[in-house]
Design an enzyme around this catalytic site. Structure first.
Site, PDB file in Angstrom:
ATOM      1  N   PHE A 265      97.756 -64.649  24.690  1.00 42.38           N
ATOM      2  CA  PHE A 265      98.326 -63.748  25.695  1.00 42.38           C
ATOM      3  C   PHE A 265      97.404 -62.786  26.015  1.00 42.38           C
ATOM      4  O   PHE A 265      97.273 -62.280  27.202  1.00 42.38           O
ATOM      5  CB  PHE A 265      99.291 -63.004  25.248  1.00 42.38           C
ATOM      6  CG  PHE A 265     100.607 -63.562  25.006  1.00 42.38           C
ATOM      7  CD1 PHE A 265     101.439 -64.257  25.984  1.00 42.38           C
ATOM      8  CD2 PHE A 265     101.133 -63.603  23.695  1.00 42.38           C
ATOM      9  CE1 PHE A 265     102.586 -64.999  25.932  1.00 42.38           C
ATOM     10  CE2 PHE A 265     102.520 -64.411  23.528  1.00 42.38           C
ATOM     11  CZ  PHE A 265     103.171 -65.128  24.466  1.00 42.38           C
ATOM     12  N   SER A 296      99.501 -73.383  27.467  1.00 49.00           N
ATOM     13  CA  SER A 296      99.364 -71.916  27.431  1.00 49.00           C
ATOM     14  C   SER A 296     100.579 -71.118  26.428  1.00 49.00           C
ATOM     15  O   SER A 296     101.214 -72.061  26.071  1.00 49.00           O
ATOM     16  CB  SER A 296      99.674 -71.635  28.775  1.00 49.00           C
ATOM     17  OG  SER A 296     101.218 -71.562  29.080  1.00 49.00           O
ATOM     18  N   ASP A 297     100.235 -70.086  26.094  1.00 48.57           N
ATOM     19  CA  ASP A 297     101.518 -69.383  25.562  1.00 48.57           C
ATOM     20  C   ASP A 297     102.525 -69.218  26.553  1.00 48.57           C
ATOM     21  O   ASP A 297     102.630 -69.160  27.604  1.00 48.57           O
ATOM     22  CB  ASP A 297     101.108 -68.212  24.600  1.00 48.57           C
ATOM     23  CG  ASP A 297     102.137 -67.858  23.703  1.00 48.57           C
ATOM     24  OD1 ASP A 297     103.204 -68.330  23.770  1.00 48.57           O
ATOM     25  OD2 ASP A 297     101.761 -67.063  22.740  1.00 48.57           O
ATOM     26  N   TRP A 298     103.755 -68.675  26.073  1.00 48.72           N
ATOM     27  CA  TRP A 298     104.641 -68.576  26.866  1.00 48.72           C
ATOM     28  C   TRP A 298     104.745 -67.796  27.994  1.00 48.72           C
ATOM     29  O   TRP A 298     104.248 -66.606  27.919  1.00 48.72           O
ATOM     30  CB  TRP A 298     106.296 -67.815  26.001  1.00 48.72           C
ATOM     31  CG  TRP A 298     107.217 -67.605  26.761  1.00 48.72           C
ATOM     32  CD1 TRP A 298     107.524 -66.482  27.411  1.00 48.72           C
ATOM     33  CD2 TRP A 298     108.644 -68.085  26.410  1.00 48.72           C
ATOM     34  NE1 TRP A 298     108.643 -66.500  27.690  1.00 48.72           N
ATOM     35  CE2 TRP A 298     109.427 -67.409  27.227  1.00 48.72           C
ATOM     36  CE3 TRP A 298     109.077 -69.101  25.757  1.00 48.72           C
ATOM     37  CZ2 TRP A 298     110.857 -67.639  27.314  1.00 48.72           C
ATOM     38  CZ3 TRP A 298     110.045 -69.536  25.773  1.00 48.72           C
ATOM     39  CH2 TRP A 298     111.313 -68.858  26.553  1.00 48.72           C
ATOM     40  N   SER A 300     102.252 -67.254  29.819  1.00 44.37           N
ATOM     41  CA  SER A 300     100.732 -66.566  29.997  1.00 44.37           C
ATOM     42  C   SER A 300      99.959 -66.916  30.914  1.00 44.37           C
ATOM     43  O   SER A 300      99.199 -65.847  31.411  1.00 44.37           O
ATOM     44  CB  SER A 300     100.101 -66.702  28.309  1.00 44.37           C
ATOM     45  OG  SER A 300      99.500 -68.146  28.588  1.00 44.37           O
TER      46      SER A 300
END
Ligand code: NOJ
Length: 767
Positions: A265, A296-298, A300
């Protein structure tokens, strides 16, 4: 290099089903278990040829099944998308029926029948819950941790989950950051060993084994350096710092064959890590030759907009993709914009093909095309198998760190712990009987019904010699329970106080600006201490806490983290001496919050104070790097941990007083050794730690760096010689020219029980 530290024997876990899972792995740290992803290229190309652009982009799209492990900004008709081949991966789905049902849509309704990959945060167990990762790291036992990851993989895969968003290998130097709990602490070397151990455990011998989970090294990168310890905050650091401290555990995961990375993030030196070409492509692809895929992260990718480097979703998608993010978790921006970006010539079709290849390779390697479904009766047979539960107890016992054990308030004339039988015990505190909190954050299918609390275990052991009083809650001002607690203490011979953080006080979005015992717990400890009874403080937390008052006034402190389903049995056996604490800190415990970030491998300044890293007496001189109201040293240093016996260390001997840099570069090593002796009256486990420091180098080096360790279990009076080799690998660092090289230096070498102990042997590395 270091001698036989991780030699693991063959360990077989028999499951209730009668299946046998061989846990033995390549035992050497860093030994690659690279799945052969590249051996199915014909199949990959064959599929790719048949895919439309939309279907290709679909493989790069991931959605949660509805469960929110982040802000939920997107709702899509998943079944319709699945049938169109528009989703490559679903996460947060559990339950074999559930995953099979979704898989059926992909396999029966979509044109090309490309199976879904189910992901989940399987962090420290699936149904059988192990200690939180910071506790597991305190075992200093990667082979044990590998076994916990293997068990988690066996249980999770039984429900169709074949991808875990773990291990989290972020270095964390700031205990305000709640996610310090999810990693291995502050040291890059140790972090690398645990990263590799988790990868081996999750992925197993071969990804095609149906019990294997694809692992994911996260959060790439620098996330743990969040300014002021506030989650999601920005990070700014030099490239040298990045390469020396934050990248090595990721590199170790890559070398161990991890299949995926997750971009983070945070922004890193001005560039968000989910759009960071330098880290995602220059380092990961070009330097490390990583062949897996990056998710990707959530959301992001969508967060590039609030970060300020994109004004709209289209730009965010373009930037993330161009930087090297293959799969979009939850933002729905690849699905929305990538086809058009390709059509407009802003993203190359070849680049999309390459990302799709990376995903397809994994699905093929996992055997999902052949075996897309899971046996719906399997989970019940493997979850909480007795061997799994026993491992949870052993791991918890190995994770406890005895911070203090003194005669301050003697019982039977000895230290407070271990407790002797026959005494009346008062058990006080909000965490003594809180099953849910024992699970820690990210506990997957861990259920409080599976947890045995400290109160339950002590009640079984002590029967009517146990008096229980909750005393207070984790976070309250109410003193309503104090009186009862004080009365309980008065009636007892010894008091156990179960205090600390509830489980949601660490993990994601759980940064704290004060890291002492929350609520009025310290007041309760003070009130109980007023009775004069000996106190054992058992601390449950997902981070180092500031315990200066407690360390001064309480006889014994056992750091228990959030120990998992077997909290009670493990603690009861440890408190009564059937098991001995063997854990050592992997994150420094500060005296007070104003000291953080505080970590052992810091640089010396031009005005160091004496007495803290030189073992000389602090002169108190004003114009040195110091606080006017606090010491520089921690309350408990990295590597710290007592047990029920004591150990002595001989002086360190080095094989030579000088060695030339040319010899080091030619592969020669310096051998160092020391003798560790069990000088107490019981068998016990010691972790002998190898530290080095280099001076006279082109850039400033840390005051100490961990380079090896050996776990030793010694009988009373028994001695063992520990030997380490120091060569180029241990000595190289990112020098003034940003080259990873060894240099001529004055080298100090310690073999010591923790980062603040011992006398070094000196060696000269000559030009
Ligand atoms: C956000 C967290 O940062 C990450 O660690 C996790 O894997 C994802 N959510 C998915 O739950």
């Amino acid at each position: 290099m270091q001698r036989s530290i991780f030699r693991t024997g063959l360990v077989a876990l028999s499951l209730t089903s009668g299946l046998c899972v061989n846990l033995s792995r390549s035992a050497e740290p860093g030994a690659p278990t690279r799945p052969d992803w590249l051996s199915h290229e014909d199949r990959v190309e064959d599929l790719l040829k048949q895919m439309t652009l939309e279907e290709k982009v679909g493989q790069l799209v991931q959605f949660s099944n509805g469960t929110a492990t982040g802000p939920e900004n997107v709702k899509v008709d998943q079944d319709a998308l699945l049938a169109r081949g528009g989703i490559g991966s679903i996460f947060n789905a559990t339950g074999a029926k559930n995953t099979n049902a979704m898989q059926r849509v992909a396999m029966e309704k979509s044109r090309l029948k490309i199976p879904l990959l189910f992901g989940l945060d399987v962090i420290h167990g699936y149904r059988t819950t192990f200690p939180v990762p910071l506790g597991l790291a305190a075992t200093w036992d990667p082979a044990l941790v590998e076994q916990t990851a293997r068990v988690a993989a066996v249980e999770a895969s039984a429900e169709g989950v074949r991808w875990t968003f773990a291990p989290m290998v972020d270095i964390a130097r700031d205990p305000r950051w709640g996610r310090i709990m999810e990693g291995a602490g502050e040291d890059p070397y140790l972090g690398g060993l645990f990263a590799a151990a988790y990868v081996r455990g999750f992925q197993g011998k071969d990804l095609s084994d149906p019990t294997s989970l694809l692992a994911c090294a996260k959060h790439y990168v620098g996330y743990g350096g969040a300014e002021a310890g506030r989650d999601y905050n920005s990070v700014d650091m030099s490239e040298r710092m990045l390469r020396e401290i934050y990248l090595p555990p990721f590199r170790a995961a890559a070398d161990a064959g991890v299949g995926t990375f997750m971009s983070a993030f945070n922004s890193l030196s001005g560039v968000p890590t989910s759009a960071n070409h330098f880290t995602l492509t220059t380092v990961l692809r070009d330097e490390w030759a990583f062949k897996g895929f990056v998710v990707s992260d959530w959301t992001s990718i969508a967060e590039l907009i609030p970060h300020g480097i994109a004004l709209d979703g289209r730009t965010a998608a373009r930037k993330a993709f161009a930087a090297g993010v293959d799969m979009d978790m939850q933002a729905n921006l690849y699905a929305t914009h990538l086809p058009k970006l390709v059509g407009d010539g802003k993203v190359s079709a070849a680049a999309v093909d390459e990302s799709v290849r990376r995903v397809l390779r994994m699905k093929i390697a996992l055997g999902l095309f052949e075996k897309p479904y899971t046996d719906e009766s399997l989970a019940e047979r493997v979850e909480l198998a007795s061997d799994h539960v026993q491992l949870a107890r052993r791991a918890a016992e190995a994770s406890f760190v005895l911070l203090k054990n003194e005669r301050a308030r003697p019982i039977d004339g000895g230290p407070v712990l271990p407790l002797s039988e026959g005494k009346t015990v008062a058990l006080i505190g909000p965490l003594a009987d809180s099953a849910e909190d024992m699970l820690g954050e990210w506990s997957c299918k861990g259920d409080k019904k599976d947890v045995v609390t400290l109160r339950t275990s002590l009640a079984e052991r002590l029967k009517d010699r146990l008096i229980y009083a909750k005393g207070t809650d984790v976070r309250t001002d109410s003193r309503a329970g104090f009186e009862e607690a004080i009365e309980a203490a008065k009636k007892a011979d010894v008091v156990i106080m179960a205090m600390g953080e509830h489980r949601q006080m660490s993990g994601e979005a759980a940064s704290r600006s004060k890291i002492d015992l929350p609520g009025n717990q310290q007041e309760l400890v003070k009130a109980v201490a007023g009775t004069g009874k000996p106190i054992v403080l058992v601390v449950f937390s997902g981070r180092p806490l500031t315990l200066a008052w407690e360390a001064e006034h309480v006889g014994a402190i056992l750091q228990a983290w959030h120990p998992g389903a077997q909290a009670g049995p493990a603690l009861s056996r440890t408190l009564f001496g059937e098991a001995s604490p063997a854990g050592r800190l992997t994150a420094t415990f500060p005296r007070s919050l104003g000291q953080v970030p505080l970590y052992y491998n810091h640089f010396k300044t031009g005005r160091p104070i004496h007495g803290e890293d030189d073992d000389e007496k602090d002169t108190g001189f004003r114009f040195n790097s110091r606080y006017i109201d606090e010491k520089n040293s921690p309350l408990f240093p990295f590597g710290w941990g007592l047990t029920y016996t004591t150990f002595t260390y001989s002086p360190v001997k080095a094989s030579a007083e000088t060695i030339s840099l040319a010899d080091i570069n030619a592969g020669k090593t310096i051998n160092v050794e020391g003798t560790v002796t069990n000088s107490g009256g019981r068998e016990g486990t010691e972790v002998a730690q190898l530290y080095i420091r280099q001076r006279g180098t082109s850039v400033v080096r840390p005051v100490r760096e961990l380079k090896g360790f050996e776990r030793l279990t010694l009988k009373p009076g028994e001695s063992r010689v520990v030997r380490f080799e120091i060569g180029r690998e241990q000595l190289a660092f990112w020098n003034i020219d940003m080259k990873h090289e060894a240099e001529a230096a004055e080298l100090a070498v310690w073999i010591a029980p923790h980062a603040a102990a011992g006398k070094p042997a000196m060696v000269r590395i000559t030009d």
